[in-house]
Design a protein around this motif. Structure first.
Motif, PDB file in Angstrom:
ATOM      1  N   HIS A   5       0.847  -1.181   0.000  1.00 24.66           N
ATOM      2  CA  HIS A   5       0.000   0.000   0.000  1.00 24.66           C
ATOM      3  C   HIS A   5       0.890   1.241   0.000  1.00 24.66           C
ATOM      4  O   HIS A   5       1.880   1.301   0.737  1.00 24.66           O
ATOM      5  CB  HIS A   5      -0.907   0.006   1.232  1.00 24.66           C
ATOM      6  CG  HIS A   5      -1.865   1.155   1.276  1.00 24.66           C
ATOM      7  ND1 HIS A   5      -2.970   1.239   0.454  1.00 24.66           N
ATOM      8  CD2 HIS A   5      -1.879   2.284   2.039  1.00 24.66           C
ATOM      9  CE1 HIS A   5      -3.629   2.349   0.718  1.00 24.66           C
ATOM     10  NE2 HIS A   5      -2.987   3.001   1.674  1.00 24.66           N
ATOM     11  N   ALA A   6       0.535   2.212  -0.817  1.00 25.71           N
ATOM     12  CA  ALA A   6       1.275   3.480  -0.869  1.00 25.71           C
ATOM     13  C   ALA A   6       0.312   4.630  -0.629  1.00 25.71           C
ATOM     14  O   ALA A   6      -0.813   4.635  -1.143  1.00 25.71           O
ATOM     15  CB  ALA A   6       1.969   3.632  -2.213  1.00 25.71           C
ATOM     16  N   PHE A   7       0.756   5.592   0.178  1.00 29.99           N
ATOM     17  CA  PHE A   7      -0.079   6.764   0.468  1.00 29.99           C
ATOM     18  C   PHE A   7       0.164   7.839  -0.589  1.00 29.99           C
ATOM     19  O   PHE A   7       1.295   8.275  -0.814  1.00 29.99           O
ATOM     20  CB  PHE A   7       0.251   7.326   1.848  1.00 29.99           C
ATOM     21  CG  PHE A   7      -0.136   6.401   2.966  1.00 29.99           C
ATOM     22  CD1 PHE A   7      -1.473   6.188   3.270  1.00 29.99           C
ATOM     23  CD2 PHE A   7       0.826   5.742   3.704  1.00 29.99           C
ATOM     24  CE1 PHE A   7      -1.831   5.334   4.300  1.00 29.99           C
ATOM     25  CE2 PHE A   7       0.480   4.886   4.736  1.00 29.99           C
ATOM     26  CZ  PHE A   7      -0.856   4.685   5.036  1.00 29.99           C
ATOM     27  N   ILE A   8      -0.910   8.247  -1.250  1.00 30.34           N
ATOM     28  CA  ILE A   8      -0.829   9.264  -2.300  1.00 30.34           C
ATOM     29  C   ILE A   8      -1.873  10.324  -2.029  1.00 30.34           C
ATOM     30  O   ILE A   8      -3.050  10.002  -1.828  1.00 30.34           O
ATOM     31  CB  ILE A   8      -1.067   8.633  -3.691  1.00 30.34           C
ATOM     32  CG1 ILE A   8      -0.004   7.554  -3.948  1.00 30.34           C
ATOM     33  CG2 ILE A   8      -1.021   9.690  -4.791  1.00 30.34           C
ATOM     34  CD1 ILE A   8      -0.249   6.753  -5.212  1.00 30.34           C
ATOM     35  N   PRO A   9      -1.508  11.621  -2.010  1.00 29.63           N
ATOM     36  CA  PRO A   9      -0.148  12.129  -2.204  1.00 29.63           C
ATOM     37  C   PRO A   9       0.714  11.890  -0.959  1.00 29.63           C
ATOM     38  O   PRO A   9       0.186  11.744   0.137  1.00 29.63           O
ATOM     39  CB  PRO A   9      -0.380  13.624  -2.421  1.00 29.63           C
ATOM     40  CG  PRO A   9      -1.615  13.911  -1.641  1.00 29.63           C
ATOM     41  CD  PRO A   9      -2.487  12.694  -1.796  1.00 29.63           C
ATOM     42  N   ARG A  14       2.515  13.605   7.791  1.00 33.43           N
ATOM     43  CA  ARG A  14       1.492  12.621   8.126  1.00 33.43           C
ATOM     44  C   ARG A  14       2.093  11.220   8.305  1.00 33.43           C
ATOM     45  O   ARG A  14       1.708  10.467   9.209  1.00 33.43           O
ATOM     46  CB  ARG A  14       0.411  12.579   7.036  1.00 33.43           C
ATOM     47  CG  ARG A  14      -0.531  13.777   7.045  1.00 33.43           C
ATOM     48  CD  ARG A  14      -1.532  13.680   5.897  1.00 33.43           C
ATOM     49  NE  ARG A  14      -2.455  14.803   5.920  1.00 33.43           N
ATOM     50  CZ  ARG A  14      -3.627  14.803   6.537  1.00 33.43           C
ATOM     51  NH1 ARG A  14      -4.026  13.713   7.188  1.00 33.43           N
ATOM     52  NH2 ARG A  14      -4.421  15.858   6.509  1.00 33.43           N
ATOM     53  N   LEU A  15       3.043  10.871   7.440  1.00 32.10           N
ATOM     54  CA  LEU A  15       3.688   9.573   7.560  1.00 32.10           C
ATOM     55  C   LEU A  15       4.386   9.424   8.902  1.00 32.10           C
ATOM     56  O   LEU A  15       4.321   8.361   9.537  1.00 32.10           O
ATOM     57  CB  LEU A  15       4.698   9.390   6.422  1.00 32.10           C
ATOM     58  CG  LEU A  15       4.123   9.082   5.037  1.00 32.10           C
ATOM     59  CD1 LEU A  15       5.212   9.167   3.988  1.00 32.10           C
ATOM     60  CD2 LEU A  15       3.456   7.711   5.024  1.00 32.10           C
ATOM     61  N   ALA A  16       5.046  10.484   9.349  1.00 31.74           N
ATOM     62  CA  ALA A  16       5.731  10.445  10.645  1.00 31.74           C
ATOM     63  C   ALA A  16       4.734  10.243  11.771  1.00 31.74           C
ATOM     64  O   ALA A  16       4.994   9.499  12.736  1.00 31.74           O
ATOM     65  CB  ALA A  16       6.524  11.733  10.849  1.00 31.74           C
ATOM     66  N   HIS A  17       3.571  10.917  11.677  1.00 35.85           N
ATOM     67  CA  HIS A  17       2.555  10.773  12.717  1.00 35.85           C
ATOM     68  C   HIS A  17       1.961   9.366  12.723  1.00 35.85           C
ATOM     69  O   HIS A  17       1.663   8.815  13.791  1.00 35.85           O
ATOM     70  CB  HIS A  17       1.447  11.811  12.499  1.00 35.85           C
ATOM     71  CG  HIS A  17       1.899  13.214  12.756  1.00 35.85           C
ATOM     72  ND1 HIS A  17       1.210  14.318  12.295  1.00 35.85           N
ATOM     73  CD2 HIS A  17       2.967  13.702  13.432  1.00 35.85           C
ATOM     74  CE1 HIS A  17       1.839  15.411  12.683  1.00 35.85           C
ATOM     75  NE2 HIS A  17       2.910  15.065  13.364  1.00 35.85           N
ATOM     76  N   VAL A  18       1.778   8.773  11.532  1.00 36.05           N
ATOM     77  CA  VAL A  18       1.236   7.422  11.453  1.00 36.05           C
ATOM     78  C   VAL A  18       2.205   6.414  12.058  1.00 36.05           C
ATOM     79  O   VAL A  18       1.810   5.519  12.814  1.00 36.05           O
ATOM     80  CB  VAL A  18       0.930   7.045   9.992  1.00 36.05           C
ATOM     81  CG1 VAL A  18       0.627   5.547   9.875  1.00 36.05           C
ATOM     82  CG2 VAL A  18      -0.247   7.854   9.471  1.00 36.05           C
ATOM     83  N   CYS A  19       3.476   6.553  11.761  1.00 36.74           N
ATOM     84  CA  CYS A  19       4.479   5.590  12.227  1.00 36.74           C
ATOM     85  C   CYS A  19       4.829   5.763  13.695  1.00 36.74           C
ATOM     86  O   CYS A  19       5.157   4.791  14.386  1.00 36.74           O
ATOM     87  CB  CYS A  19       5.739   5.704  11.382  1.00 36.74           C
ATOM     88  SG  CYS A  19       5.484   5.308   9.636  1.00 36.74           S
ATOM     89  N   GLY A  20       4.748   7.007  14.192  1.00 35.84           N
ATOM     90  CA  GLY A  20       5.119   7.268  15.571  1.00 35.84           C
ATOM     91  C   GLY A  20       6.621   7.330  15.747  1.00 35.84           C
ATOM     92  O   GLY A  20       7.393   7.031  14.828  1.00 35.84           O
ATOM     93  N   ALA A  21       7.023   7.709  16.948  1.00 35.77           N
ATOM     94  CA  ALA A  21       8.454   7.808  17.233  1.00 35.77           C
ATOM     95  C   ALA A  21       9.110   6.438  17.117  1.00 35.77           C
ATOM     96  O   ALA A  21       8.657   5.469  17.737  1.00 35.77           O
ATOM     97  CB  ALA A  21       8.662   8.372  18.646  1.00 35.77           C
ATOM     98  N   LEU A  63      -5.605   6.129   9.718  1.00 39.41           N
ATOM     99  CA  LEU A  63      -4.719   6.964  10.536  1.00 39.41           C
ATOM    100  C   LEU A  63      -4.068   8.056   9.693  1.00 39.41           C
ATOM    101  O   LEU A  63      -3.924   9.192  10.132  1.00 39.41           O
ATOM    102  CB  LEU A  63      -3.657   6.089  11.206  1.00 39.41           C
ATOM    103  CG  LEU A  63      -4.158   5.088  12.257  1.00 39.41           C
ATOM    104  CD1 LEU A  63      -3.001   4.198  12.718  1.00 39.41           C
ATOM    105  CD2 LEU A  63      -4.785   5.804  13.442  1.00 39.41           C
ATOM    106  N   TYR A  64      -3.670   7.709   8.482  1.00 45.46           N
ATOM    107  CA  TYR A  64      -3.031   8.687   7.590  1.00 45.46           C
ATOM    108  C   TYR A  64      -3.993   9.825   7.268  1.00 45.46           C
ATOM    109  O   TYR A  64      -3.611  10.997   7.240  1.00 45.46           O
ATOM    110  CB  TYR A  64      -2.581   7.988   6.308  1.00 45.46           C
ATOM    111  CG  TYR A  64      -1.826   8.872   5.342  1.00 45.46           C
ATOM    112  CD1 TYR A  64      -0.470   9.140   5.542  1.00 45.46           C
ATOM    113  CD2 TYR A  64      -2.458   9.433   4.244  1.00 45.46           C
ATOM    114  CE1 TYR A  64       0.230   9.951   4.657  1.00 45.46           C
ATOM    115  CE2 TYR A  64      -1.771  10.240   3.355  1.00 45.46           C
ATOM    116  CZ  TYR A  64      -0.426  10.500   3.567  1.00 45.46           C
ATOM    117  OH  TYR A  64       0.259  11.312   2.694  1.00 45.46           O
ATOM    118  N   ASP A  65      -5.264   9.488   7.052  1.00 45.74           N
ATOM    119  CA  ASP A  65      -6.255  10.508   6.700  1.00 45.74           C
ATOM    120  C   ASP A  65      -6.466  11.522   7.820  1.00 45.74           C
ATOM    121  O   ASP A  65      -6.830  12.673   7.568  1.00 45.74           O
ATOM    122  CB  ASP A  65      -7.597   9.846   6.353  1.00 45.74           C
ATOM    123  CG  ASP A  65      -7.522   9.057   5.049  1.00 45.74           C
ATOM    124  OD1 ASP A  65      -6.598   9.320   4.253  1.00 45.74           O
ATOM    125  OD2 ASP A  65      -8.388   8.177   4.843  1.00 45.74           O
TER     126      ASP A  65
END
Length: 342
Positions: A5-9, A14-21, A63-65
């Motif tokens: 799965h790829a997030f577009i755009p 947002r990617l950092a927030h989804v993945c977390g520290a 989560l990305y949204d």
């Protein structure tokens, strides 16, 4: 099965927030769904059982949204609880000053409550059933482990009823039994002596109404706290009554409490029969009532399980471990799907 799965755009924030520290959120999702997640930039590779992988991908997109801001661990855990259940209906809560459309209780699955918390949501089917039972029955029992929202949702319904004017006051009570300790003499007046036992109820009130509003409600007599021992002889009319930690009542106390309910009142009894602090050999009034009242018309019982826990993920696993290690008590055995006629 492997899903990509790829997030577009692509949005690195947002990617950092989804993945977390240090990808902490991804590790939490892996553990919850029993999958493996690998990522490179905006592309994710999820490996596991087909259904689990599909759910994990759907959650990542969800989560990305909504990842414009950092995702807190508690928010992620609530999202996980909901994602693990396809059929979890939504509960919407509006601010006290917002206009309400339609009837007090909308058609299922939506319920509208009037509190100052707008983000409150019924995260599981049992929680939503519990809310419908509270709004549709004069007496409702909520039985289950810690962290399932039994007390908080009961207080939310009480605040809603007070704000709407369907009751004149909220009465909070619980048995003054320590959790395996002997605290001895407690200084102060009655309210100060009872305060440590009712702290979870206070916390929910402050969260749902605000500290100033709660203080004013106490001054006006709209909210009352009382130890269970002081309930004898009273008749509680036009009140929303909550008995918390009811597993620590005796059968005699439970019968006394339930027969206090008067006209225009609603009662919610909550407790966890796996955490009884009564003297050894003493029967829990909550387990006894669940057995005796299971078929009484007008009384609803909602059974929560570890799957309904919405606290830290370890809480659910701790509950499951203890449940597996102890025999099922016969007095606490009733069919979880039984719903008396209204």
């Amino acid at each position: 099965m492997i899903l990509r799965h790829a997030f577009i755009p692509q949005d690195n924030r947002r990617l950092a927030h989804v993945c977390g520290a240090l990808d902490e959120h991804l590790r939490t999702i892996e553990a919850a769904f029993d999958v493996s997640i690998r990522r490179r930039n905006e592309s994710f590779r999820v490996e596991g059982a087909r259904r689990a992988a599909e759910r994990a991908v759907a959650l990542l997109q969800q989560l990305y949204d909504r990842a414009a801001e950092a995702i807190e661990p508690a928010e992620l855990q609530l999202a996980l609880v909901q994602a693990l259940r396809d059929d979890a209906p939504a509960l919407r809560v509006v601010h006290a000053g917002e206009p309400l459309a339609g009837a007090e209780v909308a058609a299922e699955p939506e319920i509208v409550l009037r509190t100052r918390r707008s983000e409150l949501a019924g995260r599981t089917r049992n929680q939503t059933t519990y809310l419908h039972n509270i709004l549709g029955h004069d007496i409702t029992f909520g039985l289950g482990p810690a962290g399932t929202g039994k007390t908080f949702l009961a207080v939310a319904c009480a605040v809603d009823a007070l704000e709407r004017g369907t009751v004149q006051r909220i009465i909070l009570t619980r048995p003054a039994v320590e959790a395996g300790e002997r605290l001895g003499f407690l200084p102060g007046d009655l309210a100060q002596k009872v305060d440590p036992y009712l702290r979870p109820l206070y916390d929910a009130l402050y969260d749902l109404m605000g500290m100033d509003r709660v203080g004013k409600a106490f001054e006006k007599g709209q909210i009352e706290v009382a130890p269970l021992a002081f309930m004898r002889g009273r008749t509680l009319n036009h009140a929303f009554v909550i008995l918390d930690e009811a597993q620590n009542t005796t059968p005699e106390q439970m019968k006394m409490f339930l027969t206090r309910i008067g006209f225009g009142s609603r009662c919610v009894v909550t407790g966890d029969t796996s955490q009884v602090d009564l003297p050894k050999g003493q029967v829990s009034g909550l387990a006894d009532a669940a057995r005796i009242l299971r078929k009484v018309r007008g009384i609803a019982m909602t059974r929560f399980t570890s799957a309904d826990v919405v606290r830290h993920p370890l809480v659910a696993r701790i509950v499951e471990a203890y449940d597996a290690a102890r025999p099922t008590a016969a007095a606490d055995d009733f069919h979880p799907d039984f719903h008396p006629e209204r």
